[in-house]
Write an enzyme that holds these catalytic residues in place. Structure first.
Site, PDB file in Angstrom:
ATOM      1  N   LYS A  64       0.849  -1.205   0.000  1.00 15.54           N
ATOM      2  CA  LYS A  64       0.000   0.000   0.000  1.00 15.54           C
ATOM      3  C   LYS A  64       0.879   1.247   0.000  1.00 15.54           C
ATOM      4  CE  LYS A  64      -3.737  -2.535   2.121  1.00 15.54           C
ATOM      5  NZ  LYS A  64      -4.463  -2.986   3.284  1.00 15.54           N
ATOM      6  N   GLN A  69      -5.049  -1.609   9.363  1.00 13.49           N
ATOM      7  CA  GLN A  69      -4.800  -2.918   8.762  1.00 13.49           C
ATOM      8  C   GLN A  69      -5.430  -4.017   9.614  1.00 13.49           C
ATOM      9  OE1 GLN A  69      -3.262  -3.477   5.732  1.00 13.49           O
ATOM     10  NE2 GLN A  69      -3.877  -5.606   6.032  1.00 13.49           N
ATOM     11  N   ASP A  82     -11.022   2.745   3.121  1.00 14.37           N
ATOM     12  CA  ASP A  82     -11.200   1.291   2.974  1.00 14.37           C
ATOM     13  C   ASP A  82     -12.677   0.945   2.768  1.00 14.37           C
ATOM     14  OD1 ASP A  82      -9.218  -0.568   2.769  1.00 14.37           O
ATOM     15  OD2 ASP A  82      -8.900  -0.812   4.935  1.00 14.37           O
TER      16      ASP A  82
END
Ligand code: NAP
Length: 299
Positions: free
Chosen positions: A57, A101, A124
């Site tokens: 990422k 995460q 996200d």
């Protein structure tokens, strides 16, 4: 198109093309508004898999010109410590996207962490508000993997409207949102899961089959309609170290019209969509005086 001729969809090439476009958008933001999109990633613990996902990422951010900040907390971190970081980032005007995460250590409640992220920075797409928005078609950010699936179909000019879509896998982060997004595009959608009886009777109906179960070789040729489009989201590491999807690629490619490989298919798109969402968030922040979205939905 049928028989031996399934087109193998090159997710890497699609991702590369999109990233080049995103780079231009980042430059435009800088030139016209003096803004550099910023993504903050919170990583709790030292899981090798999570570290590797976070690295890719951050590398993606670098590639398109997004500023990234990595906040690493030990596996013993408390929920309050994670929430404190989120609050700081919610208030930081240079941070346009916040990502925690997953998975998190057991002492931290995932739902309370995800819901603390400002909806306007939830790149996200996992906040309850964003998930709910999938039902009404008014989500603020589309979740990255399902969005990647949608972009692949768009890129290949594969129509969705009126087609039978079967999604194998019903998780909150892949299966359900993918089904909802394709339903918004007027597909007729069926979702299968572990308790589905006789999976093949459903998959055989699919014009577009999306598989996200995490089970190697779950889908074999006799479960696929001739000419179907097969999107394999699965990502499984075998004992011998090979990475495979959920679909018997060699068998199914002879029957499908389009198929995504693993690796090199959907996986390339997930990070790319995260980059997209972060840039979109920065563009919204740069051009709106007041956020149209609820910045906080929990105290
Ligand atoms: P997950 O949370 O484990 O969910 C798997 C889903 O598949 C569940 O709904 C489960 O059913 C269903 N399932 C499991 N075995 C099945 C079977 N034999 N028949 C039918 N359904 C079955 O996994 P996930 O996070 O959604 O991820 C799914 C796969 O996609 C994994 O391989 C993951 O590594 C991969 N993935 C790839 C990307 C990418 O960027 N390429 C991103 C995310 C995930 P129940 O609901 O009944 O348990």
């Amino acid at each position: 198109m049928t028989g031996e001729s399934a087109k193998i969809i090159d997710g890497k090439a699609i991702a590369k093309k999109l990233r080049a476009e995103y780079h231009v958008r980042v430059e435009r933001l800088r030139d016209q508004h003096g803004v550099t999109p910023g993504l903050a990633v919170i990583l709790v613990g030292d899981s090798a898999a999570s570290q590797s996902y976070v690295r890719s990422k951050i590398a993606g951010c670098r590639e398109v010109g997004i500023r990234s900040e990595l906040i690493e907390l030990p596996a013993t971190a408390t929920e309050a410590q994670v929430l404190e970081q989120i609050e700081r980032l919610n208030d930081d005007p240079q941070t346009h996207g916040i990502l925690v995460q997953l998975p998190l250590p057991a002492q931290i409640r995932v739902a309370s962490v995800l819901e603390r992220i400002s909806v306007a920075k939830d790149v996200d797409g996992f906040h309850l508000y964003n998930m709910g928005g999938l039902v009404t078609g008014s989500t603020v950010f589309s979740p990255c993997t399902p969005y990647g699936v949608q972009k692949i179909l768009e890129h290949e000019n594969i129509p969705v409207e009126g087609r039978n879509v079967v999604v194998v896998g019903a998780s909150n982060i892949v299966g359900k949102p993918t089904a909802l997004m394709l339903m918004q595009q007027d597909a007729t959608v069926c979702i299968c899961h572990k308790k589905t009886r006789d999976l093949g009777q459903f998959t055989l109906l699919a014009d577009i089959l999306v598989v996200a179960a995490g089970v190697p070789n779950l889908i074999v040729p006799q479960m696929v309609k001739t000419g179907a489009v097969v999107i394999d989201v699965g990502f499984n590491r075998l004992a011998d170290g090979r990475i495979v999807g959920d679909v018997d690629f060699e068998g199914v490619r002879r029957k499908a019209s389009y198929i995504t490989p693993v690796p090199g298919g959907v996986g390339q798109m997930t990070v790319t969509m995260l980059l997209h969402n972060t840039i979109l968030s920065a563009e919204r922040a740069a051009t709106a005086t007041v956020s149209p979205f609820p910045l906080r939905t929990t105290a």
